[in-house]
Design an enzyme around this catalytic site. Sequence first.
Site, PDB file in Angstrom:
ATOM      1  N   ASN A   1       0.267  -1.619  -0.264  1.00  0.00           N
ATOM      2  CA  ASN A   1       0.085  -0.081  -0.150  1.00  0.00           C
ATOM      3  C   ASN A   1       0.756   1.036   0.178  1.00  0.00           C
ATOM      4  OD1 ASN A   1      -2.504   1.603   0.513  1.00  0.00           O
ATOM      5  ND2 ASN A   1      -2.140   1.933   2.710  1.00  0.00           N
TER       6      ASN A   1
ATOM      7  N   ASP B   1      -2.591   1.134   8.272  1.00  0.00           N
ATOM      8  CA  ASP B   1      -1.374   1.214   8.355  1.00  0.00           C
ATOM      9  C   ASP B   1      -0.232   0.868   9.367  1.00  0.00           C
ATOM     10  OD1 ASP B   1      -2.950   3.199   5.997  1.00  0.00           O
ATOM     11  OD2 ASP B   1      -3.538   4.850   7.871  1.00  0.00           O
TER      12      ASP B   1
ATOM     13  N   HIS C   1       0.759   5.335   1.444  1.00  0.00           N
ATOM     14  CA  HIS C   1       0.035   6.094   1.991  1.00  0.00           C
ATOM     15  C   HIS C   1       0.969   7.190   2.407  1.00  0.00           C
ATOM     16  CE1 HIS C   1      -2.237   7.283   5.596  1.00  0.00           C
ATOM     17  NE2 HIS C   1      -1.241   7.329   6.462  1.00  0.00           N
TER      18      HIS C   1
ATOM     19  N   SER D   1       4.776   7.167   1.856  1.00  0.00           N
ATOM     20  CA  SER D   1       5.469   5.277   2.438  1.00  0.00           C
ATOM     21  C   SER D   1       4.297   4.604   1.940  1.00  0.00           C
ATOM     22  CB  SER D   1       5.006   5.480   4.099  1.00  0.00           C
ATOM     23  OG  SER D   1       5.858   6.264   4.628  1.00  0.00           O
TER      24      SER D   1
HETATM   25  C1  GAR Z   1      -2.325   8.427  -2.537  1.00  0.00           C
HETATM   26  O1  GAR Z   1      -2.205   9.916  -2.970  1.00  0.00           O
HETATM   27  C2  GAR Z   1      -2.270   7.839  -2.055  1.00  0.00           C
HETATM   28  O2  GAR Z   1      -0.838   8.350  -0.813  1.00  0.00           O
HETATM   29  C3  GAR Z   1      -3.593   7.768  -1.151  1.00  0.00           C
HETATM   30  O3  GAR Z   1      -4.267   8.483  -2.068  1.00  0.00           O
HETATM   31  C4  GAR Z   1      -3.586   9.009  -3.163  1.00  0.00           C
HETATM   32  C5  GAR Z   1      -3.892   8.887  -4.677  1.00  0.00           C
HETATM   33  O4  GAR Z   1      -4.061   8.764  -5.472  1.00  0.00           O
HETATM   34  N1  GAR Z   1      -3.826   6.774  -0.362  1.00  0.00           N
HETATM   35  C6  GAR Z   1      -4.589   7.057   1.024  1.00  0.00           C
HETATM   36  O5  GAR Z   1      -4.403   7.899   1.506  1.00  0.00           O
HETATM   37  C7  GAR Z   1      -4.930   5.682   1.727  1.00  0.00           C
HETATM   38  N2  GAR Z   1      -5.623   5.593   2.779  1.00  0.00           N
HETATM   39  P1  GAR Z   1      -4.043   8.295  -7.165  1.00  0.00           P
HETATM   40  O6  GAR Z   1      -5.853   7.552  -7.069  1.00  0.00           O
HETATM   41  O7  GAR Z   1      -3.718   9.593  -8.071  1.00  0.00           O
HETATM   42  O8  GAR Z   1      -2.792   6.586  -6.902  1.00  0.00           O
END
Ligand code: GAR
Length: 217
Positions: A112, A150, A114, A141
């Site tokens: 994942n 997480d 985060h 991360s």
């Molecule tokens: C990313 O910033 C990721 O880190 C976050 O969602 C976004 C997705 O962006 N993930 C979380 O918050 C997980 N809890 P993307 O769809 O443009 O890759």
Amino acid sequence: MGRLPNSPLPVVVLISGSGSNLQALIDRATEINITIRAVISNKADAYGLARAQEAGIATAVVDHRQFPDRAAFDQALAAEVDRHQPELVVLAGFMRILTEDFVIHYLGRMLNIHPSLLPDFQGLNTHQRVLDTGADQHGASVHFVTPELDGGPVVIRGEVPVLADDDADTLASRVQEQEHIIYPQAVAWFASGRLRLNNGIATLDGQQIPQAKARHT
Ligand code: GAR
């Protein structure tokens, strides 16, 4: 049934939204020796599905609202994932909490990303929480997914400064630039067999990856 030596690692990517991290993996798939067999979203309007279709990758939607509970959704999701027989499941902005059964099924083969320097700022709204705390560093991360939300072992972090005039949006886009570097890096390590999860410990080339101590909650 193993892969032929040096053949691309089969991957399934789970998304809920824009899919910019998915795009970073699509763009570098050949270089990092992966093949994305499918992109699965819990939301039919996730823009990442269009990115996948553009790249000729199979897509599927498993809509969580059509299931009575988390367990039923996760079972359907796992069935869809397993149809593609991935060796790695990549959560790329997949915004559902997963059941322990689902996580254990993919233990050691699910990553994942985060948007914080874990173990700091687990959970949601990380950019605003960082600003509210007055921290001068932030980042993203990549971690192995374990039943603790997480909380799985961190593989790699990308740091950015927090600037005086930042708001949550400017900070998020600076963090995302790092995400698009560190996620392909982590996946490349896994694909080449250098990155593993052994008895709950993330190792790179057989050495334990150092874990940072928490500074904020
Ligand atoms: C990313 O910033 C990721 O880190 C976050 O969602 C976004 C997705 O962006 N993930 C979380 O918050 C997980 N809890 P993307 O769809 O443009 O890759």
